[in-house]
Design a protein around this motif. Sequence first.
Motif, PDB file in Angstrom:
ATOM      1  N   GLU A   7       4.401  16.460   1.643  1.00 35.88           N
ATOM      2  CA  GLU A   7       3.360  16.387   0.637  1.00 35.88           C
ATOM      3  C   GLU A   7       3.079  14.949   0.238  1.00 35.88           C
ATOM      4  OE1 GLU A   7       4.480  18.817  -2.602  1.00 35.88           O
ATOM      5  OE2 GLU A   7       3.910  20.704  -1.647  1.00 35.88           O
ATOM      6  N   ALA A   8       4.140  14.132   0.129  1.00 34.67           N
ATOM      7  CA  ALA A   8       3.970  12.732  -0.255  1.00 34.67           C
ATOM      8  C   ALA A   8       3.279  11.946   0.847  1.00 34.67           C
ATOM      9  CB  ALA A   8       5.331  12.106  -0.574  1.00 34.67           C
ATOM     10  N   ALA A   9       3.469  12.411   2.119  1.00 34.98           N
ATOM     11  CA  ALA A   9       2.867  11.684   3.234  1.00 34.98           C
ATOM     12  C   ALA A   9       1.367  11.917   3.334  1.00 34.98           C
ATOM     13  CB  ALA A   9       3.543  12.102   4.549  1.00 34.98           C
ATOM     14  N   VAL A  10       0.877  13.014   2.736  1.00 35.78           N
ATOM     15  CA  VAL A  10      -0.549  13.316   2.773  1.00 35.78           C
ATOM     16  C   VAL A  10      -1.178  12.813   1.482  1.00 35.78           C
ATOM     17  CG1 VAL A  10      -2.289  15.117   2.935  1.00 35.78           C
ATOM     18  CG2 VAL A  10      -0.126  15.356   4.188  1.00 35.78           C
ATOM     19  N   THR A  14      -7.633  11.616  -4.952  1.00 32.42           N
ATOM     20  CA  THR A  14      -7.619  10.588  -5.992  1.00 32.42           C
ATOM     21  C   THR A  14      -6.927   9.321  -5.507  1.00 32.42           C
ATOM     22  OG1 THR A  14      -7.562  12.286  -7.723  1.00 32.42           O
ATOM     23  CG2 THR A  14      -6.907  10.060  -8.349  1.00 32.42           C
ATOM     24  N   LYS A  15      -5.799   9.498  -4.823  1.00 37.89           N
ATOM     25  CA  LYS A  15      -5.079   8.337  -4.286  1.00 37.89           C
ATOM     26  C   LYS A  15      -5.910   7.618  -3.237  1.00 37.89           C
ATOM     27  CE  LYS A  15      -0.709   8.859  -3.431  1.00 37.89           C
ATOM     28  NZ  LYS A  15       0.559   9.249  -2.747  1.00 37.89           N
ATOM     29  N   THR A  16      -6.603   8.379  -2.400  1.00 41.12           N
ATOM     30  CA  THR A  16      -7.438   7.784  -1.361  1.00 41.12           C
ATOM     31  C   THR A  16      -8.566   6.964  -1.974  1.00 41.12           C
ATOM     32  OG1 THR A  16      -6.941   9.604   0.166  1.00 41.12           O
ATOM     33  CG2 THR A  16      -8.902   8.265   0.628  1.00 41.12           C
ATOM     34  N   VAL A  59      -0.491  -5.954  -5.968  1.00 37.06           N
ATOM     35  CA  VAL A  59      -0.836  -4.533  -5.938  1.00 37.06           C
ATOM     36  C   VAL A  59      -0.110  -3.813  -4.807  1.00 37.06           C
ATOM     37  CG1 VAL A  59      -2.722  -2.897  -5.581  1.00 37.06           C
ATOM     38  CG2 VAL A  59      -3.080  -4.894  -7.017  1.00 37.06           C
ATOM     39  N   ALA A  60      -0.215  -4.369  -3.583  1.00 41.03           N
ATOM     40  CA  ALA A  60       0.371  -3.702  -2.422  1.00 41.03           C
ATOM     41  C   ALA A  60       1.896  -3.701  -2.447  1.00 41.03           C
ATOM     42  CB  ALA A  60      -0.124  -4.357  -1.142  1.00 41.03           C
ATOM     43  N   THR A 195      -2.653   4.266   0.470  1.00 37.46           N
ATOM     44  CA  THR A 195      -2.516   5.673   0.856  1.00 37.46           C
ATOM     45  C   THR A 195      -1.088   6.024   1.240  1.00 37.46           C
ATOM     46  OG1 THR A 195      -3.204   5.081   3.115  1.00 37.46           O
ATOM     47  CG2 THR A 195      -4.903   5.896   1.595  1.00 37.46           C
ATOM     48  N   ARG A 196      -0.299   5.020   1.592  1.00 37.49           N
ATOM     49  CA  ARG A 196       1.104   5.254   1.953  1.00 37.49           C
ATOM     50  C   ARG A 196       2.042   4.668   0.910  1.00 37.49           C
ATOM     51  NH1 ARG A 196       1.936   8.831   5.851  1.00 37.49           N
ATOM     52  NH2 ARG A 196       3.824   7.721   6.473  1.00 37.49           N
ATOM     53  N   ARG A 197       1.583   4.574  -0.285  1.00 34.39           N
ATOM     54  CA  ARG A 197       2.378   3.960  -1.357  1.00 34.39           C
ATOM     55  C   ARG A 197       3.653   4.746  -1.623  1.00 34.39           C
ATOM     56  NH1 ARG A 197      -1.881   4.719  -6.198  1.00 34.39           N
ATOM     57  NH2 ARG A 197      -3.282   4.266  -4.448  1.00 34.39           N
ATOM     58  N   ARG A 198       4.647   4.042  -2.131  1.00 34.99           N
ATOM     59  CA  ARG A 198       5.917   4.650  -2.497  1.00 34.99           C
ATOM     60  C   ARG A 198       6.149   4.463  -3.991  1.00 34.99           C
ATOM     61  NH1 ARG A 198       8.152   1.264   1.805  1.00 34.99           N
ATOM     62  NH2 ARG A 198       8.296   2.415   3.775  1.00 34.99           N
ATOM     63  N   SER A 199       6.761   5.440  -4.586  1.00 33.94           N
ATOM     64  CA  SER A 199       7.180   5.296  -5.974  1.00 33.94           C
ATOM     65  C   SER A 199       8.476   4.496  -6.004  1.00 33.94           C
ATOM     66  CB  SER A 199       7.394   6.667  -6.614  1.00 33.94           C
ATOM     67  OG  SER A 199       8.473   7.343  -5.981  1.00 33.94           O
TER      68      SER A 199
END
Length: 219
Positions: A7-10, A14-16, A59-60, A195-199
Amino acid sequence: MADPIQEAAVPSPTKTLNSLLWALAIPLVAVTGAVLAQFPWSWIGIVVVVLAGFSAPAVAGGVWNRAGAATFAAVTTFALGLFAGPSLFETYVKQVGERTDALVADTATYKNARNSERTVCRVVDTSGKVQDLTEQQNCQGQFKRGQHIVLYKDPLGVLEPWAEATDDRAVDVVGLYATAGLFTATTASLFYAGTRRRSDRETDGKKLRTYGPPRRSEP
């Protein structure tokens, strides 16, 4: 039960959208700063480019926890700030500028505060106006004293004129391609990072799996 990792990988819509906005905003700000740097108030443009260059890794890397993409985006953003301004300046002035004949009265080389050599061309146009052209205006040591050249002047009278040896309005396509490539690379790297961000929790979990739990130091 759904796999939380899948789920986190997709990325969510909103994130997109959020990632796309950042991916476009930062390089656009860099280009804006590069253009402003061509005006008499060049320091404003330099500040804008620097802000964009530091915003990309902040940001990144700092928010989205993508260190590799952050480093790449920082490099391409600063490079975009260097290429975009001169390339767009030359394209604009040579395409819409007013053509004026001029004569090179003298040339000189001096050292600036950083001890770097700079070339200056003193020219006289057909109206009798005398002005000094810098490397930013295409005076890079290729003109000789007494040589007839062509100046392309900004019709709005804001930008400095651009010098050419002949009446050639062809633009530097290499600079334009480099600007487009850097803009695309910056946008792509930021969009990927978003789109591939990590918490922070995911980042800590990855470090734990890679390096194991912290060890107590020996007394």
